[in-house]
Motif scaffolding. Structure first.
Motif, PDB file in Angstrom:
ATOM      1  N   THR A 178      -0.767  -7.174   2.976  1.00  0.00           N
ATOM      2  CA  THR A 178       1.131  -7.965   2.234  1.00  0.00           C
ATOM      3  C   THR A 178       1.166  -8.343   4.708  1.00  0.00           C
ATOM      4  O   THR A 178       1.456  -9.269   3.997  1.00  0.00           O
ATOM      5  N   SER A 183       3.566 -11.878   0.890  1.00  0.00           N
ATOM      6  CA  SER A 183       3.000 -11.331  -0.579  1.00  0.00           C
ATOM      7  C   SER A 183       4.437 -12.360  -1.312  1.00  0.00           C
ATOM      8  O   SER A 183       6.088 -11.669  -1.012  1.00  0.00           O
ATOM      9  N   ALA A 190       6.787  -6.394   2.139  1.00  0.00           N
ATOM     10  CA  ALA A 190       5.490  -6.803   2.798  1.00  0.00           C
ATOM     11  C   ALA A 190       6.371  -7.034   4.312  1.00  0.00           C
ATOM     12  O   ALA A 190       5.594  -6.639   5.002  1.00  0.00           O
TER      13      ALA A 190
END
Length: 284
Positions: A178, A183, A190
């Motif tokens: 991520t 994300s 993230a």
């Protein structure tokens, strides 16, 4: 692997060249190529009670390392991980507490040194995530808990460990796919994982002159307790099926990346990330 920073001036008249005419000749094998890669080492792993942390603890033990396992409050999992390490013939120390506390992180290092007298490998792995579909639903308290756990603890642990690390030691930080692709429902999580990437690259440069390597692993969807503890049953049922390999990974499939980065096999790597993510192509 070598203390020699440069090679003697030399040249050859044709390509691709002759290795036997080089001085010194390139090193192409290691004395420890067969057998335990971490024999005599001591490793500290945060979030080491389960999931990736547990798999790394067991893999390190299989390669001859004693292990300090830091965990929050999952006593049964921590005890089982200790048993798994001991089943490999190695020693394990489990320490309970919250790595959001700088005081606790310092105590972790003190207890590790008190038990084993040395520290060679630090794995910053503890993490939390709280999905929110709407950005505005991320509360201040959630933001603080996520950053304090996922990145502040990396600073605390690494800083406390540094006086005990020596040339050849290794710090390994767990990021995430991520960090590279983002994300939409894990924005704060993230963000911390992106911070870990920058932290790793920066600390690697800072410690290079000391011979301490700093690298990281950025896993994709891995089947760990964090998944059912985070998502709905419906989400878990589909978890990991959108990567090219079509399934979530197992912690045992990620652990070898940590063994590689902790060992002399990766002696010419620092500031880098490995990506066991099921085939997702990301911009490193």
């Amino acid at each position: 692997m070598s203390d020699q920073q440069s090679k003697p001036a030399q040249s050859q008249s044709s390509q691709p060249g002759k290795e036997h005419e080089m001085h010194p000749e390139p090193k192409v094998e290691r004395s420890n190529a067969i057998g335990p890669k971490l024999k005599g080492k001591v490793a500290l792993i945060t979030g080491g009670d389960s999931g990736i942390g547990r798999a790394v603890a067991v893999a390190f033990a299989q390669h001859g390392a004693n292990v300090v396992i830091s965990y929050l409050d999952e006593d049964k999992d921590a005890l089982e991980t200790r048993k798994m390490v001991e089943d490999q013939g190695q020693k394990a120390l489990i320490i309970k507490g919250d790595v959001r506390s700088a005081v606790h992180c310092n105590e972790l290092i003190d207890k590790a040194i008190g038990e084993f007298g040395q520290l060679d490998i630090v794995v910053n792995n503890a993490a939390k995530q709280f999905p929110k579909e709407n950005f505005e639903d991320i509360s201040e308290s959630q933001l603080a808990e996520t950053f304090e756990t996922n990145i502040f603890s990396f600073f605390y642990i690494s800083k406390a460990a540094l006086p005990h690390l020596k040339k050849g030691s290794s710090i390994i930080n767990t990021s995430s796919v991520t960090a590279y692709r983002g994300s939409d429902h894990l924005i704060d999580y993230a963000s911390t994982k992106g911070a870990i990437v920058s932290f790793t690259r920066s600390l690697a440069k800072n410690l290079a002159s000391k011979g301490i390597r700093v690298n990281g692993v950025a896993p994709g969807p891995i089947w760990t307790p964090l998944i059912p503890a985070t998502f709905s049953k419906e989400h878990v049922d589909e978890f990991g099926t959108d990567v090219p390999l079509g399934r979530p990974g197992e912690p045992v499939e990620v652990a070898p990346s940590y063994v590689f980065l902790a060992s002399e096999d990766s002696s010419y790597m620092t500031g880098q990330f490995l990506h066991p993510n099921g085939g997702e192509i990301i911009n490193t």
